[in-house]
Structure formats: C-alpha cells, structure tokens
Design a protein around this motif. Sequence first.
Motif, PDB file in Angstrom:
ATOM      1  N   VAL A 133      -8.378  -3.138   8.148  1.00  7.53           N
ATOM      2  CA  VAL A 133      -8.567  -3.895   6.863  1.00  7.53           C
ATOM      3  C   VAL A 133      -8.461  -5.779   7.023  1.00  7.53           C
ATOM      4  O   VAL A 133      -9.329  -6.141   6.808  1.00  7.53           O
ATOM      5  CB  VAL A 133      -8.062  -3.910   5.920  1.00  7.53           C
ATOM      6  N   PHE A 134      -7.021  -5.641   7.580  1.00 10.68           N
ATOM      7  CA  PHE A 134      -7.176  -7.320   7.306  1.00 10.68           C
ATOM      8  C   PHE A 134      -8.072  -7.563   8.806  1.00 10.68           C
ATOM      9  O   PHE A 134      -7.708  -9.329   8.423  1.00 10.68           O
ATOM     10  CB  PHE A 134      -6.191  -7.632   7.503  1.00 10.68           C
ATOM     11  N   VAL A 185       1.126  -0.938  -0.214  1.00 11.30           N
ATOM     12  CA  VAL A 185      -0.040   0.483   0.208  1.00 11.30           C
ATOM     13  C   VAL A 185       1.000   1.344   0.216  1.00 11.30           C
ATOM     14  O   VAL A 185       1.972   1.584   0.594  1.00 11.30           O
ATOM     15  CB  VAL A 185      -0.812  -0.038   1.463  1.00 11.30           C
ATOM     16  N   ARG A 186       0.515   2.820  -1.165  1.00 13.09           N
ATOM     17  CA  ARG A 186       1.663   3.450  -1.342  1.00 13.09           C
ATOM     18  C   ARG A 186       0.570   4.537  -0.812  1.00 13.09           C
ATOM     19  O   ARG A 186      -0.001   4.710  -1.363  1.00 13.09           O
ATOM     20  CB  ARG A 186       1.980   3.202  -2.247  1.00 13.09           C
ATOM     21  N   ALA A 230     -11.961  -8.947  -0.813  1.00 12.30           N
ATOM     22  CA  ALA A 230     -12.146  -7.844   0.135  1.00 12.30           C
ATOM     23  C   ALA A 230     -11.164  -7.189   0.354  1.00 12.30           C
ATOM     24  O   ALA A 230     -11.585  -5.528   1.119  1.00 12.30           O
ATOM     25  CB  ALA A 230     -12.812  -8.225   1.135  1.00 12.30           C
ATOM     26  N   VAL A 231     -10.414  -7.019   0.772  1.00  8.78           N
ATOM     27  CA  VAL A 231      -9.036  -6.932   1.731  1.00  8.78           C
ATOM     28  C   VAL A 231      -8.571  -5.937   0.586  1.00  8.78           C
ATOM     29  O   VAL A 231      -8.012  -4.324   0.675  1.00  8.78           O
ATOM     30  CB  VAL A 231      -7.758  -7.036   1.097  1.00  8.78           C
ATOM     31  N   VAL A 232      -8.326  -5.648  -0.826  1.00  5.68           N
ATOM     32  CA  VAL A 232      -7.875  -5.345  -1.868  1.00  5.68           C
ATOM     33  C   VAL A 232      -8.699  -3.775  -2.317  1.00  5.68           C
ATOM     34  O   VAL A 232      -8.147  -3.269  -2.080  1.00  5.68           O
ATOM     35  CB  VAL A 232      -6.999  -6.009  -3.106  1.00  5.68           C
ATOM     36  N   ALA A 233     -10.132  -4.676  -2.326  1.00  3.81           N
ATOM     37  CA  ALA A 233     -11.169  -3.130  -2.860  1.00  3.81           C
ATOM     38  C   ALA A 233     -11.142  -2.802  -1.069  1.00  3.81           C
ATOM     39  O   ALA A 233     -11.415  -0.954  -1.563  1.00  3.81           O
ATOM     40  CB  ALA A 233     -13.014  -4.386  -2.654  1.00  3.81           C
ATOM     41  N   GLN A 234     -10.985  -3.142   0.043  1.00  4.26           N
ATOM     42  CA  GLN A 234     -11.309  -1.746   0.716  1.00  4.26           C
ATOM     43  C   GLN A 234      -9.799  -1.131   1.672  1.00  4.26           C
ATOM     44  O   GLN A 234     -10.113   0.210   1.830  1.00  4.26           O
ATOM     45  CB  GLN A 234     -11.771  -2.565   2.215  1.00  4.26           C
ATOM     46  N   LEU A 235      -8.617  -2.057   1.510  1.00  5.25           N
ATOM     47  CA  LEU A 235      -7.525  -0.700   1.020  1.00  5.25           C
ATOM     48  C   LEU A 235      -7.309   0.364  -0.069  1.00  5.25           C
ATOM     49  O   LEU A 235      -6.773   0.931   0.434  1.00  5.25           O
ATOM     50  CB  LEU A 235      -6.536  -1.957   0.833  1.00  5.25           C
ATOM     51  N   SER A 236      -7.982  -0.332  -1.348  1.00  2.00           N
ATOM     52  CA  SER A 236      -7.464   0.686  -2.723  1.00  2.00           C
ATOM     53  C   SER A 236      -8.604   2.377  -1.840  1.00  2.00           C
ATOM     54  O   SER A 236      -7.882   3.595  -2.367  1.00  2.00           O
ATOM     55  CB  SER A 236      -8.923   0.596  -3.392  1.00  2.00           C
ATOM     56  N   ALA A 237      -8.913   2.594  -0.150  1.00  2.00           N
ATOM     57  CA  ALA A 237      -9.650   3.522   0.032  1.00  2.00           C
ATOM     58  C   ALA A 237      -8.509   4.475   0.825  1.00  2.00           C
ATOM     59  O   ALA A 237      -8.486   5.372   0.957  1.00  2.00           O
ATOM     60  CB  ALA A 237     -10.920   3.616   0.717  1.00  2.00           C
ATOM     61  N   LEU A 238      -7.471   3.812   0.664  1.00  2.00           N
ATOM     62  CA  LEU A 238      -6.813   4.043   1.918  1.00  2.00           C
ATOM     63  C   LEU A 238      -5.742   4.409   1.207  1.00  2.00           C
ATOM     64  O   LEU A 238      -4.093   5.369   1.487  1.00  2.00           O
ATOM     65  CB  LEU A 238      -6.237   3.191   3.148  1.00  2.00           C
ATOM     66  N   GLY A 239      -5.177   3.971  -0.116  1.00  2.00           N
ATOM     67  CA  GLY A 239      -3.987   4.512  -0.648  1.00  2.00           C
ATOM     68  C   GLY A 239      -3.948   3.526  -2.329  1.00  2.00           C
ATOM     69  O   GLY A 239      -5.620   2.601  -2.482  1.00  2.00           O
ATOM     70  N   ASP A 240      -2.423   3.789  -2.554  1.00  2.00           N
ATOM     71  CA  ASP A 240      -2.350   2.795  -4.138  1.00  2.00           C
ATOM     72  C   ASP A 240      -2.231   1.301  -3.636  1.00  2.00           C
ATOM     73  O   ASP A 240      -1.248   1.210  -2.902  1.00  2.00           O
ATOM     74  CB  ASP A 240      -1.133   3.702  -5.617  1.00  2.00           C
ATOM     75  N   VAL A 241      -2.689   0.342  -4.345  1.00  2.00           N
ATOM     76  CA  VAL A 241      -2.742  -1.115  -3.792  1.00  2.00           C
ATOM     77  C   VAL A 241      -1.960  -1.430  -4.911  1.00  2.00           C
ATOM     78  O   VAL A 241      -2.670  -1.868  -5.984  1.00  2.00           O
ATOM     79  CB  VAL A 241      -3.749  -1.545  -2.975  1.00  2.00           C
ATOM     80  N   THR A 242      -0.929  -2.841  -4.257  1.00  2.00           N
ATOM     81  CA  THR A 242      -0.639  -3.501  -5.358  1.00  2.00           C
ATOM     82  C   THR A 242      -0.379  -5.034  -4.819  1.00  2.00           C
ATOM     83  O   THR A 242      -0.039  -5.073  -3.358  1.00  2.00           O
ATOM     84  CB  THR A 242       1.030  -3.065  -6.110  1.00  2.00           C
TER      85      THR A 242
END
Length: 452
Positions: free
Chosen positions: A338-339, A320-321, A368-380
């Motif tokens: 989120v995790f 997450v960036r 689901a993790v990626v979807a929710q993390l995307s609200a916090l930053g750029d996810v790869t």
Amino acid sequence: MIVVKFGGTSVGDAAAIARTAAIVRGRLDRKPVVVVSALAGTTNQLIEIATHAAGGQLIVALTILEELRARHFAVVDELLAGDRAHAEVATETGALFDELAHLAEALSVLGHATPRSQDAVAAMGERLSAPIVAAALARAGIPARWVDARRVMATSDEFGRAEPKADEIALACRAELAPLLREGVVPVLGGYIGGTASGITTTLGRGGSDFSASLFGAAMDAEAIEIWTDVDGMLTADPRVVPDARLIEHIRFDEAAELASFGAKVLHPSTIAPAVKRGIPVFVFNSRRPEGAGTRITFDAPRLAVRAIAGRPRTVVVKVRSPRMLARPGALRAIFAVFEANRTSVDVVATSEVSVSVTLDDDQHLDAVVAQLSALGDVTVERGRGIVALVGAGLGESTATMARALGALGDLRLHMVSLSATGINLTLIVDDDSVHEAMRRLHRAFFAAEAA
Ligand code: ASP
Ligand code: MG
C-alpha cells in the motif's frame, strides 16, 4: 597525494582565499589536488536562471544572471586586482557569462529545459570558480593550475545525476593530474561537474563537490581527503538544540550515514563512500578555524555505545492492527504494498504479532494510504510525533545503554521503539513537542557526565 576540497564559503573573498591559500601551502609536501565548489549560493541561482528562462521569464532570468556576473567580477577584482592573471581571468569570466546568457535565451525560446541543458547551466558555477581560485592561489605563491574537471570526471549521460565511471576517471587522473603533481604543480578542479565520453557537460547531483573530491581521491589512492567547510566538523548533537554539543573527532562511516539521514548536513556520507570504502580517511575541517581537530570519518572508529544524538520533528505514525490477518504469511507484504503503491516511503518500523507501526516523513498521500490500509485492519494515524535517535556502533551490544536511554527520557511519553538491524541506531518516537527536550536529556545522560 591528498585531495583538499573547499566549499563555496572558503573561496568567496580575499580573507577566505588567504585562509585557503595558507591551508594548501601547509600541505604542499603532500601533493595536494584542490577541488572547489561554486561561490556560495551560485548553483541555486543558476538553477533559478534555467527555471525562469524556460518558464518564459527571460527578464527575471537575466536579472539574476547580472547579479551573479557582478558578484563574480567583484570577486575577480578583489582577488586579482593588479595581478598579471587579472585580465585573462576577467576575460574568461566574461566569456562564461556570455555563454550563460546565450543558454538562457535559448531556453526561453524553447520554452522548456531538458536535463542536459539544465546541467549546462548548473555547471557554470564550478566552471567559473575553479579558474578564479587557481589564479588567486597562484597569486598567493602556490604553484596552482586550473584543470577543466570535465576532462577528468568521466560520467554517464544521466544528466542531473550522472554516474561517475571509476576506471575512466582513474585513467584521466593518471594522464591529466599525475604529471602535474610530479612537477610540483597543484591542480585546481571544479567539483560537481563532469563530462560524457562525447564531451557533453554533466553534473553529479546537488552537493556533488564532496563526491568529486571523494572520486578523485579514490582514483588516485589519496592518503586522505579533506573537506574544508564552515563548521568545525560533526557534532554530538545539533548545537541549536543542544548548546553543549561537542565535536566528534572520529566517527565510523555507518554512523555518519545514520546521522545524515537525520539532516546532519555537514556532508552526505554517500558522497564520500567511494573513498571510505577504499580505506581512505575523510576529514571535515573548518576553514575559519584551521587549527581545530576536525572530524575524521573512517570505516572503523573505536566502537562507542553512543556517538551522537539526533532528532527529527514532524513525523506521522501509522498503526495497523489486525490479529487475524497479521498471523498469515504475506501480511506485511500486503501492508507495505500500500505504501509503495502510493509512493510513500516508510521510515521506522516496529511490529508485533497483531500490529504494525510505521513512521512517515511525507504525508502527501496519507488519505489514500489510510483508505487502502483499512481493508487490511484497524488503522490509526498519530500526527504530532517526532523521532529521536541514539547512534553508536556499540549500541546494540549494550543493554545498559538502552536502559539508560529509556531512563533518561523520564516523564516524556514514548510511542514506539526500534533498534536497527545493524544495532547502531536506537530510534525512539516521542511527542513532536518533546523532541528537543528528549535530545537534551539524552545528551546530558551520555555526554555531560563524561565531560564533568
Ligand atoms: N555547487 C554544487 C551545489 O551547490 C555542488 C557543491 O557545492 O557541492 O550543489
Ligand atoms: Mg556542500
């Protein structure tokens, strides 16, 4: 006194029992208490019986039961034919199988298994094996006597993973085992099983026999606990990956715990914690090669920079960036929440001012993790990664070792690095398909030179 624990492969046939008897005989002057597992594979089959019976497949359950019955009777005959204990043990064995059949029928009528009834079924393996082993040892001239572990291993009623009650176990050991030891008798108990205050059968969780051995040893302040199994001990690496892996003769408890998390499943350190915490050394020996040095696990072995190399393939890295957000207090909490919310446990973590990288073993809820993390930053998400770890209590103090480790990787790509807070685990994330090669290179760098 000492506790000697034998796994299911150390008691299953005449040759194994002869070796086991020789091991116990060699320790008679140290007042052994013998703890045994179920015959190899039995507990799994018992759990299948409970599952099938409760799932409406009584015939399948009873077929497995008959297989188990035949196997146990074959062992009774092989170990005790012609012995005066044969008839008695055969009768007891038969009675236990009848009880098991009744349990299976009851589960099929109910159509479901409660944790309590599951324990009643799962405990049969050690209820069967311990009297058989006691009689076989007696036949081999050892003054052995079976003791029902459920009277000694006092536990809570958290079925399936009952909590041992140390004070009550100590009292029961004093009442039930100490007098036998004073008379020169060798008590033989099943591991894994226990009983509640009202006498209901419980189990300590899978692999629980080592835990039993450790708990009895701690309760009686044993001079040592010996776990007899079918491998030489703990090794410097998985020999299937690193053929020249070597025996570790002495390892620290915390190192063994790190290795266990990588699936070094010789024994699970949490199961021996009660003993090691009391300063009782735990040994792992191979019952097929009793002359081997084995592995000694203690709280403090001499500090080594690298005790072993471990590896675990198939890891997912999530990065997450977020330059803005990560500078703020509470940012990490938001990410880890989120995790948590998605019941995904995080393994290795590395952070910088602007990014967080974590590894996951379980990608079930990854979307689901990626979807929710995307609200916090750029996810790869990087799939196809693997973990390699160097474990050694002196690692954190040795920059040279860390440099050598990174150097040894050579052209293998490194994606993430993490030194544990305790400084005993240097974790390297590499490509999944280079995990084994990385392990071999690291092993060569730290162990081959020494051997030469
Ligand atoms: N028989 C039990 C199991 O298979 C306990 C043990 O063997 O340690 O989990
Ligand atoms: Mg085991």
